[in-house]
Design an enzyme around this catalytic site. Sequence first.
Site, PDB file in Angstrom:
ATOM      1  N   SER A  75       0.889  -1.213   0.136  1.00  0.00           N
ATOM      2  CA  SER A  75       0.024  -0.254   0.205  1.00  0.00           C
ATOM      3  C   SER A  75       0.908   1.035   0.037  1.00  0.00           C
ATOM      4  O   SER A  75       2.300   0.953   0.322  1.00  0.00           O
ATOM      5  CB  SER A  75      -0.924  -0.112   1.245  1.00  0.00           C
ATOM      6  OG  SER A  75      -0.361   0.776   2.194  1.00  0.00           O
ATOM      7  N   LYS A  76       0.226   2.362  -0.304  1.00  0.00           N
ATOM      8  CA  LYS A  76       1.089   3.706  -0.297  1.00  0.00           C
ATOM      9  C   LYS A  76       1.584   3.929   1.002  1.00  0.00           C
ATOM     10  O   LYS A  76       2.673   4.816   0.905  1.00  0.00           O
ATOM     11  CB  LYS A  76       0.148   4.666  -0.621  1.00  0.00           C
ATOM     12  CG  LYS A  76      -0.360   5.229  -2.140  1.00  0.00           C
ATOM     13  CD  LYS A  76      -1.184   6.057  -2.291  1.00  0.00           C
ATOM     14  CE  LYS A  76      -1.104   6.765  -3.734  1.00  0.00           C
ATOM     15  NZ  LYS A  76      -1.680   8.136  -3.914  1.00  0.00           N
ATOM     16  N   ARG A  77       1.070   3.423   1.759  1.00  0.00           N
ATOM     17  CA  ARG A  77       1.618   3.691   3.422  1.00  0.00           C
ATOM     18  C   ARG A  77       3.043   2.988   3.506  1.00  0.00           C
ATOM     19  O   ARG A  77       3.634   3.240   4.284  1.00  0.00           O
ATOM     20  CB  ARG A  77       0.791   3.500   4.512  1.00  0.00           C
ATOM     21  CG  ARG A  77      -0.318   4.420   4.484  1.00  0.00           C
ATOM     22  CD  ARG A  77      -1.635   4.467   5.682  1.00  0.00           C
ATOM     23  NE  ARG A  77      -2.245   3.101   5.179  1.00  0.00           N
ATOM     24  CZ  ARG A  77      -3.134   2.981   4.244  1.00  0.00           C
ATOM     25  NH1 ARG A  77      -3.701   3.922   3.566  1.00  0.00           N
ATOM     26  NH2 ARG A  77      -3.750   1.790   4.050  1.00  0.00           N
ATOM     27  N   ASP A  78       3.243   1.826   3.046  1.00  0.00           N
ATOM     28  CA  ASP A  78       4.366   1.148   3.027  1.00  0.00           C
ATOM     29  C   ASP A  78       5.668   1.826   2.670  1.00  0.00           C
ATOM     30  O   ASP A  78       5.529   2.291   1.405  1.00  0.00           O
ATOM     31  CB  ASP A  78       4.555  -0.108   2.446  1.00  0.00           C
ATOM     32  CG  ASP A  78       3.331  -1.138   2.930  1.00  0.00           C
ATOM     33  OD1 ASP A  78       2.968  -1.374   4.161  1.00  0.00           O
ATOM     34  OD2 ASP A  78       2.498  -1.827   2.171  1.00  0.00           O
TER      35      ASP A  78
END
Length: 491
Positions: A258-261
Amino acid sequence: MSKVRVRFCPSPTGDPHVGMIRTALFNWAYAKHTGGTFVFRIEDTDSARDSEDSYEMLLDSLRWLGLTWDEGPEVGGPFGPYRQSERMDIYADVASKLINAGHAYECFCSQEELEVAREIAKQEKRTPGYDGTCRQLSDDQKTAYRAEGRKPVIRFKMPGTTCTWTDLVRGELSFAAEHVPDYVLVRATGDPLYTLVNPVDDALMQITHVLRGEDLLSSTPRQIALYAALKDIGVGAGITPEFGHLPYVMGEGNKKLSKRDPESSLSMYRNEGFLPEGLLNYLALLGWSLGDDQEFFSLETMSKAFDVSRVNPNPARFDLKKCTAINADWIRTLSADDLTNRLIPYLQTAGVLPEVVSDSSLTQLKLAIPLIQERIETLNQGVQMLSFLLAPDELFKIDEEDRASLLDASGIEVLETALPVLEKLDNWTTEHIEEVLRVALIDGLGKKPKLAFGAVRVAVTGRRISPPLFESAALLGKDRTIARIRSAISG
Ligand code: GLU
């Protein structure tokens, strides 16, 4: 067959991520492979989420990666402008043409009414989705709704037939009509949605192939119906693109990356000093391979061999270790001059080298390259290994952990023994430094090489991990080496 035209069409909503770059890469490779055109389009119709910074970052990222575009922002092309925010008139015009031709309609249902309908469908175990209430509104009903203050959205009228296509990656796919209800093209505010602008521009820009992530699979049957409607009203060249849905990229714990990784952020790779060649090489392996277990290849080799039908539909696992190892392989293939030139900006950013690099620093850097080239996996590791040599002496610092583990009483004894021996050495070469230290520390003091040279290494380079010790001391020069040993002794 018409000439291949593919597009990469991100929305500028933050730091570009690796999944997005994989999509750009596969489209780019397909265009190169077929002698086609790679169109770069910016889908920036959502002013609440899109930003100018992110737009600049996208352009800068593709340039850094070397994924040059044939049409798009800055280079222009016959179907511009290529930023959707500059094409709003086109979408308004197409939306009204769709209504006039009976392919779309104004829908006055409120959120609450839609919610109630959804609930009922759920209770009756029907597939939820818009039931077509506003499809047949008379002019009087519309006027009445308007008088109530309702503002309509524009909805696309799905043809009510099963949609089947042969996906370039996944083979034949079919969506039954009941799973693809009428959907919104334009908000009540008049803002056109992705559902409209993306296919409209594909049609106008004569896109022949759409390679994109699997997460967009559910919009494909809607879009296929819309391309047909656009053809009917004469928007574009009447092409329905072929679709290929690229597999999901999975991160840690088998969850979608995900973009948050942190490992999904392109800037992370750039800041750490991955080479564009290394990163792209690795991203190519997320769903594709050369076919003969060869995992190290250039962009050129990839594009020569690239065949969408060999994209693997199974989820691909993102493995940072492997990505880093491939990057290290790429670093090893660079010529000394090339590696020097690529390291300089990183050394400058870290404050190790000034903006204007002196001839003597450049000479030292070039001499040091063979010492590190086999040892680093990223350019930033090169910066860490070389700062002892290239940074101004005032900035030199011993890593505290390494000091604690190697410069204990025994380590200090090593340094006190090494100091006078080195002071006496006139012939300051790698071989002589090694020889006198071996005699004094291993033969004389009886220390183990790992500990003895480890202590000298930490004193001279500041770290336990460094280029080879004797070469490093030779490059650093006698005065600086001795000053560092003295200062390490005094703590
Ligand atoms: N702007 C869309 C996105 O970034 C493009 C999707 C597509 O390729 O159709 O997800």
